[in-house]
Scaffold this motif. Structure first.
Motif, PDB file in Angstrom:
ATOM      1  N   GLN A   1       0.612  -1.146  -0.142  1.00 24.33           N
ATOM      2  CA  GLN A   1       0.033   0.096   0.120  1.00 24.33           C
ATOM      3  C   GLN A   1       0.880   1.258   0.060  1.00 24.33           C
ATOM      4  N   PRO A   2       1.662   1.511  -1.030  1.00 26.39           N
ATOM      5  CA  PRO A   2       2.413   2.623  -1.033  1.00 26.39           C
ATOM      6  C   PRO A   2       1.717   4.214  -1.007  1.00 26.39           C
ATOM      7  N   GLY A   3       0.654   3.922  -1.635  1.00 24.24           N
ATOM      8  CA  GLY A   3      -0.116   5.384  -1.750  1.00 24.24           C
ATOM      9  C   GLY A   3      -0.597   5.768  -0.048  1.00 24.24           C
ATOM     10  N   LEU A   4      -1.106   4.480   0.502  1.00 25.64           N
ATOM     11  CA  LEU A   4      -1.546   4.780   1.982  1.00 25.64           C
ATOM     12  C   LEU A   4      -0.206   5.202   2.699  1.00 25.64           C
ATOM     13  N   ALA A   5       0.900   4.432   2.549  1.00 22.58           N
ATOM     14  CA  ALA A   5       2.030   4.776   3.313  1.00 22.58           C
ATOM     15  C   ALA A   5       2.640   6.300   3.144  1.00 22.58           C
ATOM     16  N   ALA A   6       2.469   6.723   1.740  1.00 21.09           N
ATOM     17  CA  ALA A   6       2.705   8.301   1.643  1.00 21.09           C
ATOM     18  C   ALA A   6       1.892   9.119   2.095  1.00 21.09           C
ATOM     19  N   ALA A   7       0.477   8.572   2.228  1.00 26.29           N
ATOM     20  CA  ALA A   7      -0.444   9.615   2.819  1.00 26.29           C
ATOM     21  C   ALA A   7      -0.325  10.013   4.170  1.00 26.29           C
ATOM     22  N   LEU A   8       0.382   8.694   4.906  1.00 23.98           N
ATOM     23  CA  LEU A   8       0.665   8.786   6.571  1.00 23.98           C
ATOM     24  C   LEU A   8       1.603   9.867   6.468  1.00 23.98           C
ATOM     25  N   VAL A   9       2.542   9.803   6.044  1.00 23.89           N
ATOM     26  CA  VAL A   9       3.724  10.860   5.939  1.00 23.89           C
ATOM     27  C   VAL A   9       3.079  12.591   5.706  1.00 23.89           C
ATOM     28  N   VAL A  10       2.091  12.606   4.804  1.00 24.69           N
ATOM     29  CA  VAL A  10       1.684  13.733   4.458  1.00 24.69           C
ATOM     30  C   VAL A  10       0.689  14.270   5.506  1.00 24.69           C
ATOM     31  N   PHE A  11      -0.008  13.391   6.123  1.00 26.12           N
ATOM     32  CA  PHE A  11      -0.952  13.676   7.257  1.00 26.12           C
ATOM     33  C   PHE A  11      -0.017  14.107   8.334  1.00 26.12           C
ATOM     34  N   GLU A  12       1.236  13.515   8.595  1.00 19.74           N
ATOM     35  CA  GLU A  12       1.942  13.945   9.679  1.00 19.74           C
ATOM     36  C   GLU A  12       2.614  15.320   9.497  1.00 19.74           C
ATOM     37  N   LEU A  13       3.023  15.537   8.112  1.00 19.35           N
ATOM     38  CA  LEU A  13       3.435  16.986   7.922  1.00 19.35           C
ATOM     39  C   LEU A  13       2.385  18.000   7.947  1.00 19.35           C
ATOM     40  N   MET A  14       0.915  17.661   7.634  1.00 23.21           N
ATOM     41  CA  MET A  14       0.038  18.598   8.026  1.00 23.21           C
ATOM     42  C   MET A  14      -0.210  18.823   9.289  1.00 23.21           C
ATOM     43  N   ILE A  15      -0.102  17.927  10.227  1.00 22.67           N
ATOM     44  CA  ILE A  15      -0.229  17.944  11.576  1.00 22.67           C
ATOM     45  C   ILE A  15       0.839  18.910  11.995  1.00 22.67           C
ATOM     46  N   VAL A  16       2.223  18.693  11.398  1.00 22.73           N
ATOM     47  CA  VAL A  16       3.053  19.984  11.663  1.00 22.73           C
ATOM     48  C   VAL A  16       3.076  21.209  11.332  1.00 22.73           C
ATOM     49  N   LEU A  17       2.362  21.366  10.116  1.00 16.63           N
ATOM     50  CA  LEU A  17       1.926  22.699   9.519  1.00 16.63           C
ATOM     51  C   LEU A  17       1.018  23.508  10.234  1.00 16.63           C
ATOM     52  N   THR A  18      -0.203  22.905  10.610  1.00 18.54           N
ATOM     53  CA  THR A  18      -1.281  23.195  11.081  1.00 18.54           C
ATOM     54  C   THR A  18      -0.857  23.381  12.772  1.00 18.54           C
ATOM     55  N   GLN A  19      -0.144  22.603  13.315  1.00 16.49           N
ATOM     56  CA  GLN A  19       0.059  22.948  14.688  1.00 16.49           C
ATOM     57  C   GLN A  19       0.926  24.182  14.939  1.00 16.49           C
ATOM     58  N   ALA A  20       1.960  24.410  13.949  1.00 17.47           N
ATOM     59  CA  ALA A  20       2.922  25.543  14.060  1.00 17.47           C
ATOM     60  C   ALA A  20       1.968  26.759  13.735  1.00 17.47           C
ATOM     61  N   LEU A  21       1.141  26.894  12.586  1.00 20.11           N
ATOM     62  CA  LEU A  21       0.103  27.927  12.605  1.00 20.11           C
ATOM     63  C   LEU A  21      -0.790  28.213  13.511  1.00 20.11           C
ATOM     64  N   ALA A  22      -1.135  27.226  14.190  1.00 24.54           N
ATOM     65  CA  ALA A  22      -2.216  27.278  15.247  1.00 24.54           C
ATOM     66  C   ALA A  22      -1.315  27.926  16.488  1.00 24.54           C
ATOM     67  N   ALA A  23      -0.340  27.684  16.628  1.00 25.14           N
ATOM     68  CA  ALA A  23       0.408  28.051  17.767  1.00 25.14           C
ATOM     69  C   ALA A  23       0.602  29.669  17.526  1.00 25.14           C
ATOM     70  N   ALA A  24       1.023  30.125  16.311  1.00 25.30           N
ATOM     71  CA  ALA A  24       1.489  31.311  16.116  1.00 25.30           C
ATOM     72  C   ALA A  24       0.037  32.373  16.161  1.00 25.30           C
ATOM     73  N   TRP A  25      -1.039  31.705  15.678  1.00 26.47           N
ATOM     74  CA  TRP A  25      -2.242  32.477  15.625  1.00 26.47           C
ATOM     75  C   TRP A  25      -3.118  32.508  16.962  1.00 26.47           C
ATOM     76  N   PHE A  26      -2.627  31.459  17.848  1.00 31.80           N
ATOM     77  CA  PHE A  26      -3.094  31.420  19.468  1.00 31.80           C
ATOM     78  C   PHE A  26      -2.357  32.710  20.074  1.00 31.80           C
TER      79      PHE A  26
END
Length: 247
Positions: A54-79
Motif C-alpha cells: 500500500q505505497p499510496g497509504l504509506a505516502a499519505a501517512l507522511v503527508v498527514f504527519e506533515l499537515m499536523i506539523v504545519l497546522t500545529q505551528a500555524l495554530a500556535a502562532a495564531w493563538f
C-alpha cells in the motif's frame, strides 16, 4: 488597559479555529486511522508488507504527519496573536509549547518517510529497520504528549484571564492539559478525555462565536480591578481610573 478591537479579535479567533480544526482532522486521519492500517506492533514482516503493498497509504501517512506539523505551528502562532493583547504571558506559553510539539512530530514524519523509502527499496534487515522506525515514531508521539498537554494549560489560563470565552472552558483546558502530561508518564488513556472535550469545545467556540461580545470593550477583569483599586475591591474606583487612563 488599552482598547481592543473586537472585530479584529473575532477574525483572528476564526482563523485560529480553522487552523486548530485542521490540526484535529490531520491527527485523526494520520495517527488514528492511517497509521494502525500500516503498523503491526507484533510483526515486523507484516508492517513491511503493508508498506510495500500500500505505497499510496504509506505516502499519505507522511503527508498527514506533515499537515499536523504545519497546522500545529500555524495554530500556535495564531493563538499567540489572539491572546497576546489580553494575556501576553499565556500567549507566549501557547506559542512556545505548540512549536516544540510541532518539531517533535516533524521528526516523527521524517522517520516514517525513511521507513517508506526502505520499504520501496529494501536492503539488509528491512523489516526490522522499518519496525524500529515506526516504534521510534510512536515514542516521539508519546513523549510529545508532554508538550501537547503543556500548550493546553496556558490556553486555559488565557481564557480565564481575558474573559473572552466561558470560564468553564478555561478550567477544562487546564485539567485536560494536566491530564495529558500525566498520560505521558502513566499511559492511562482516560486521562486524555478532558483534553479532547476542551479541544473540540475550543474549536467550536472559535469557529462559531470567536470571542464574547464584551471582548475588546475595555472592561477590567477581576484581577485588574483589584490591582487598579489597590486591592480594596472598589470596582467603581477601578472603572473610573481605567476611563481616565483611556480617555
Amino acid at each position: 488597559m488599552p482598547q481592543i478591537d473586537r472585530a479584529h479579535l473575532v477574525r483572528t479567533a476564526r482563523i485560529t479555529g480553522v487552523l486548530y480544526l485542521g490540526l484535529a482532522v490531520s491527527g485523526l486521519l494520520g495517527f488514528l486511522i492511517t497509521r494502525p492500517r500500516l503498523f503491526d506492533a507484533g510483526d515486523p514482516g507484516a508492517t513491511l508488507t503493508h508498506l510495500t503493498d500500500q505505497p499510496g497509504l504509506a505516502a499519505a501517512l507522511v503527508v498527514f504527519e506533515l499537515m499536523i506539523v504545519l497546522t500545529q505551528a500555524l495554530a500556535a502562532a495564531w493563538f499567540y496573536r489572539l491572546f497576546r493583547p489580553g494575556d501576553p504571558v499565556s500567549a507566549l506559553g501557547i506559542g512556545a509549547f505548540g512549536l516544540v510539539n510541532a518539531v517533535v512530530i516533524l521528526i516523527s514524519a521524517a522517520l516514517l518517510s525513511a521507513a517508506d523509502n526502505i520499504a520501496a527499496d529494501p536492503f539488509g534487515a528491512a523489516a526490522d529497520t522499518v519496525q524500529l522506525l515506526f516504534l521510534a515514531s510512536g515514542e516521539l508521539w508519546a513523549a510529545g504528549a508532554i508538550f501537547f498537554g503543556l500548550w493546553l494549560i496556558p490556553m486555559g489560563t488565557a481564557v480565564l484571564r481575558t474573559g473572552w470565552m466561558p470560564r468553564p472552558l478555561g478550567w477544562v483546558l487546564i485539567i485536560g492539559g494536566a491530564g495529558y502530561v500525566l498520560h505521558a508518564f502513566a499511559g492511562f488513556e482516560p486521562l486524555t478525555i478532558p483534553a479532547s472535550i476542551g479541544e473540540f469545545w475550543m474549536i467550536g467556540y472559535l469557529l462559531f462565536r470567536g470571542v464574547r461580545r464584551t471582548a475588546g470593550s475595555g472592561d477590567l477583569h477581576r484581577d485588574d480591578v483589584q490591582l487598579t483599586a489597590g486591592g480594596d475591591g472598589d470596582v467603581g474606583a477601578a472603572a473610573r481610573a481605567q476611563r481616565d487612563e483611556i480617555g
